[in-house]
Design an enzyme around this catalytic site. Structure first.
Site, PDB file in Angstrom:
ATOM      1  N   GLY A  86      15.204  34.127  63.728  1.00 53.67           N
ATOM      2  CA  GLY A  86      15.717  34.333  65.084  1.00 53.67           C
ATOM      3  C   GLY A  86      15.524  35.759  65.555  1.00 53.67           C
ATOM      4  N   ASP A  87      15.805  36.708  64.681  1.00 58.09           N
ATOM      5  CA  ASP A  87      15.613  38.117  65.020  1.00 58.09           C
ATOM      6  C   ASP A  87      14.143  38.430  65.259  1.00 58.09           C
ATOM      7  OD1 ASP A  87      18.210  39.379  65.002  1.00 58.09           O
ATOM      8  OD2 ASP A  87      18.287  38.978  62.856  1.00 58.09           O
TER       9      ASP A  87
END
Length: 466
Positions: free
Chosen positions: A233-234
């Site tokens: 996600g990052d």
């Protein structure tokens, strides 16, 4: 007539750019007149990336011109910390941007305290922050905010990943920054974005994986929802933010106006699930966890070998025909795969389990290297499932593609960091220098960019601004 219309459109665009530039200069002049710093701010200095005295050692010759030799011509004020934001600015720094990492005095980026460590220095921090300059600045102090606004006037990009509303509460949100520099590109990364009912919620990678639906798809049918093995996600948010920044800079070249780039971790992962969502939209069927299999293509899965696991990816019917010939010659039990029942992908998807059973009658009798070798020789996509240690020393990945490189880090010597996956034909994208110590470049930035004297800097430091 068409040519005349095109000329009119070009003229209108040129006028718009000139008007925007005039507005920008007027705003900068007004702000400079109101400036309360000890010394009036100068005109923007030439952007320059960190010194190239500590550059990476490349094991493979690449393009002859490095970004560090000419610079990207972009200055980034990076207020972000930990992963998504620093990954974004790492990509920009590797491409030659002058990234000024603005950190909290005394503590700095949280990731400075993240393992693994070498001689009490975080390699987590070093990998993500190579080639940047660090300065400390107390943004809660009135003079700290004035210093920041001075830097904004001479910069191109502001990057932050604070909780939604934090910058506005400090008085340095986008609405304020564009007053002093209408051309500023303001990039914000958050868990849920700047708008919507969830915008005020805190968000991290695992929250994004859960809320996007990704975890509901990851794992095996009899396992609970599973987090992906790394912070996807990052990283996805960092990639989308980088694209947004570069797009906004290109638009500014046309109009002279900056804009805000708003990227959410949840949005970024949700955007990767398109084919699964289309199945839900069209068929009303909610996908579940199916292990390593891909439900839209078959066979496209992991298969057990005599000494490990292999991946076989039959992505189309042409590859399937080569595969059937190859595997049937290798194992007579697999001749059944020649049946018309399996000749089209849509049929194979429906019969994926029986196909896997037949394929494993062969793979379980063979070593991984033999399965992969035979299939690759016949232009059939296959590979071993490698351990991380194997990937990190693989001659193609680590050496030829330079995905493992090294930098000279003061006090540590030579350390390994990840290379940059962007390969350009005319310029080398790579780490431009070491990762900075906390506040290593504070005095340098204030004197070079804002023309502050040593006395001015000492006073700011004694006032807990730096």
């Amino acid at each position: 007539c068409f040519c005349a219309m095109e000329e009119d459109r070009d003229l209108q665009q040129q006028v718009a750019r000139l008007q925007a530039r005039v507005q920008q200069l007027e705003a900068q002049l007004l702000a400079a007149q109101q400036q309360q710093l000890p010394q009036q701010l100068p005109q923007p200095t030439a952007h320059a990336p960190p010194s190239a005295t500590t550059t990476t050692q490349s094991t493979t010759p690449g393009p002859t011109t490095a970004f560090s030799e000419r610079g990207m011509g972009v200055r980034v004020l990076d207020l972000s910390r930990v992963l998504a934001g620093p990954y974004t600015s790492m990509l920009l720094a590797d491409m030659g941007a002058d990234v000024i990492k603005i950190e909290v005095p005394g503590s700095g980026d949280d990731s400075r305290q993240f393992p693994p460590f070498k001689d009490d220095t975080s390699l987590y921090y070093i990998n993500l922050n190579r080639g940047k300059r660090s300065m400390t600045l107390n943004l809660k102090h009135a003079e700290g905010r004035e210093v920041f606004l001075g830097l904004v006037r001479t910069s191109d990009v502001v990057l932050e990943n604070f909780s939604t509303g934090t910058m506005d509460r400090l008085g340095i949100g986008y609405a304020e920054l564009k007053k002093v520099n209408p051309g500023i590109v303001y990039a914000s990364i958050s868990g849920f974005g700047q708008t919507g009912p969830y915008s005020s919620r805190p968000g991290y990678d695992v929250i994004a994986q859960a809320m996007s639906g990704l975890m509901s798809l990851t794992g095996w049918p009899d396992s609970p929802p599973t987090r992906a093995g790394t912070a996807v996600g990052d990283v996805a948010a960092a990639l989308f933010t980088t694209v947004g920044i570069l797009s906004a800079l290109q638009e500014r070249n046309k109009t002279g106006q900056g804009q805000m780039v708003d990227v959410a971790l949840v949005d970024s992962l949700f955007a990767t699930l398109g084919q699964h969502l289309q199945k839900l939209f069209i068929e009303g069927v909610e996908p579940g966890r199916i292990g390593n299999r891909y439900e839209f293509i078959a066979p496209y899965d992991s298969f057990k070998a005599a000494d490990g696991w292999v991946i076989i990816a039959i992505a189309n019917d042409a590859i399937w025909q080569r595969f059937v010939v190859c595997i049937s010659e290798a194992n007579s039990d697999c001749a059944a795969l020649k049946a018309e029942t399996y000749d089209l992908n849509i049929k194979r998807v429906a019969h994926h389990q029986e196909i896997k059973t037949l394929i494993e009658k062969w793979t379980t009798t063979q070593k991984v290297v033999d399965v992969v070798g035979l299939l690759n020789d016949n232009r059939i996509p296959a590979c071993p499932i490698m351990r991380l240690a194997e990937a990190a020393t693989d001659v193609h990945i680590a050496v030829e593609r330079q995905m493992v490189t090294q930098i000279e880090q003061p006090s540590l010597g030579t350390v390994k960091v990840l290379g940059n996956p962007i390969k350009l034909s005319a310029t080398t994208v790579r780490p431009q220098g070491h990762a900075p110590k906390l506040g290593e470049h504070t005095d340098e930035i204030l004197s070079q960019v804002l023309s502050l004297s040593a006395e001015d800097i000492a006073r700011l430091r004694s006032s807990n601004v730096l």
